[in-house]
Design a protein around this motif. Sequence first.
Motif, PDB file in Angstrom:
ATOM      1  N   ALA A 141       0.909  -1.198   0.008  1.00  0.00           N
ATOM      2  CA  ALA A 141       0.084   0.082  -0.082  1.00  0.00           C
ATOM      3  C   ALA A 141       0.839   1.270  -0.120  1.00  0.00           C
ATOM      4  O   ALA A 141       2.052   1.056   0.159  1.00  0.00           O
ATOM      5  CB  ALA A 141      -0.916   0.131   1.219  1.00  0.00           C
ATOM      6  N   CYS A 142       0.038   2.441  -0.151  1.00  0.00           N
ATOM      7  CA  CYS A 142       1.002   3.677  -0.066  1.00  0.00           C
ATOM      8  C   CYS A 142       0.690   4.234   1.217  1.00  0.00           C
ATOM      9  O   CYS A 142      -0.301   4.092   1.791  1.00  0.00           O
ATOM     10  CB  CYS A 142       0.411   4.794  -0.997  1.00  0.00           C
ATOM     11  N   ALA A 143       1.873   4.773   1.646  1.00  0.00           N
ATOM     12  CA  ALA A 143       1.882   5.721   3.132  1.00  0.00           C
ATOM     13  C   ALA A 143       1.998   7.195   2.959  1.00  0.00           C
ATOM     14  O   ALA A 143       2.596   7.360   1.876  1.00  0.00           O
ATOM     15  CB  ALA A 143       2.703   5.013   4.048  1.00  0.00           C
ATOM     16  N   CYS A 144       1.510   8.017   3.575  1.00  0.00           N
ATOM     17  CA  CYS A 144       1.705   9.372   3.717  1.00  0.00           C
ATOM     18  C   CYS A 144       3.088   9.635   3.969  1.00  0.00           C
ATOM     19  O   CYS A 144       3.756   9.365   4.870  1.00  0.00           O
ATOM     20  CB  CYS A 144       0.573   9.896   4.619  1.00  0.00           C
ATOM     21  N   GLY A 145       3.426  10.323   3.266  1.00  0.00           N
ATOM     22  CA  GLY A 145       4.878  11.051   3.206  1.00  0.00           C
ATOM     23  C   GLY A 145       5.889  10.110   2.869  1.00  0.00           C
ATOM     24  O   GLY A 145       5.598   8.868   3.217  1.00  0.00           O
ATOM     25  N   SER A 146       7.176  10.343   3.342  1.00  0.00           N
ATOM     26  CA  SER A 146       8.345   9.725   2.908  1.00  0.00           C
ATOM     27  C   SER A 146       8.794   9.667   4.396  1.00  0.00           C
ATOM     28  O   SER A 146       8.859  10.398   5.293  1.00  0.00           O
ATOM     29  CB  SER A 146       9.174  10.175   1.967  1.00  0.00           C
ATOM     30  N   THR A 147       9.887   8.816   4.265  1.00  0.00           N
ATOM     31  CA  THR A 147      10.752   8.462   5.772  1.00  0.00           C
ATOM     32  C   THR A 147      11.474   9.697   6.118  1.00  0.00           C
ATOM     33  O   THR A 147      11.559  10.292   6.966  1.00  0.00           O
ATOM     34  CB  THR A 147      11.668   7.319   5.377  1.00  0.00           C
ATOM     35  N   THR A 148      12.037  10.491   4.870  1.00  0.00           N
ATOM     36  CA  THR A 148      12.854  11.483   5.010  1.00  0.00           C
ATOM     37  C   THR A 148      12.081  12.736   5.492  1.00  0.00           C
ATOM     38  O   THR A 148      12.275  13.318   6.573  1.00  0.00           O
ATOM     39  CB  THR A 148      13.556  12.043   3.669  1.00  0.00           C
ATOM     40  N   GLU A 149      10.671  12.888   4.992  1.00  0.00           N
ATOM     41  CA  GLU A 149       9.827  13.782   5.522  1.00  0.00           C
ATOM     42  C   GLU A 149       9.471  13.597   6.990  1.00  0.00           C
ATOM     43  O   GLU A 149       9.475  14.863   7.758  1.00  0.00           O
ATOM     44  CB  GLU A 149       8.492  13.991   4.701  1.00  0.00           C
ATOM     45  N   LYS A 150       9.231  12.401   7.402  1.00  0.00           N
ATOM     46  CA  LYS A 150       9.006  12.192   8.767  1.00  0.00           C
ATOM     47  C   LYS A 150      10.095  12.492   9.733  1.00  0.00           C
ATOM     48  O   LYS A 150       9.854  12.753  10.943  1.00  0.00           O
ATOM     49  CB  LYS A 150       8.419  10.427   8.745  1.00  0.00           C
ATOM     50  N   LEU A 151      11.349  12.418   9.194  1.00  0.00           N
ATOM     51  CA  LEU A 151      12.635  12.636  10.158  1.00  0.00           C
ATOM     52  C   LEU A 151      12.699  14.111  10.221  1.00  0.00           C
ATOM     53  O   LEU A 151      13.067  14.381  11.486  1.00  0.00           O
ATOM     54  CB  LEU A 151      13.963  11.951   9.299  1.00  0.00           C
ATOM     55  N   ILE A 152      12.230  14.822   9.124  1.00  0.00           N
ATOM     56  CA  ILE A 152      12.349  16.115   9.314  1.00  0.00           C
ATOM     57  C   ILE A 152      11.416  16.773  10.208  1.00  0.00           C
ATOM     58  O   ILE A 152      11.630  17.645  11.116  1.00  0.00           O
ATOM     59  CB  ILE A 152      12.347  16.644   7.819  1.00  0.00           C
TER      60      ILE A 152
END
Length: 147
Positions: free
Chosen positions: A111-122
């Motif tokens: 499935a698709c998840a909101c945002g990328s891992t990079t965006e979540k870390l920021i």
Amino acid sequence: NMVADKEFPVTVGTLLTLSCIEGYRLTGDKVVTCTKDTEFQYTTEPQCVDCLANTYKDSTMNTCKDCEPHTYSVSGSSSCTECGTNSYRTAGTSSCTECGEGTQVNTDRTACACGSTTEKLILLEITIGLRLILLLYQSNDLANIMK
């Protein structure tokens, strides 16, 4: 589409083990008895039928196997096709779904998840930074009150 484990001609009474070529699966009896020429005795008629969509059978396999979640196939395939890097296969379909802007395929590629891992870390770094600023501000207020 069907293959026997022995070459013809064979003598009457010979047992033949049957299999199918790539992309097909065998239904019915897998072992038959030769009765005359190219006629066979069986309980359930052996037939080679297409592997279903999202399954495959190559020359090294006896049965059709499921494709991985990030791959797909059409019926009768001897291999599965990989979905793109930011896409996944929806269960029950023979195609890939591309994740839209601002989303990224999840780690198990289902499935698709909101945002990328990079965006979540920021976002996490910003949240921690704001909390530190707030704590410093509060401790400064407390220091001013104590004077």
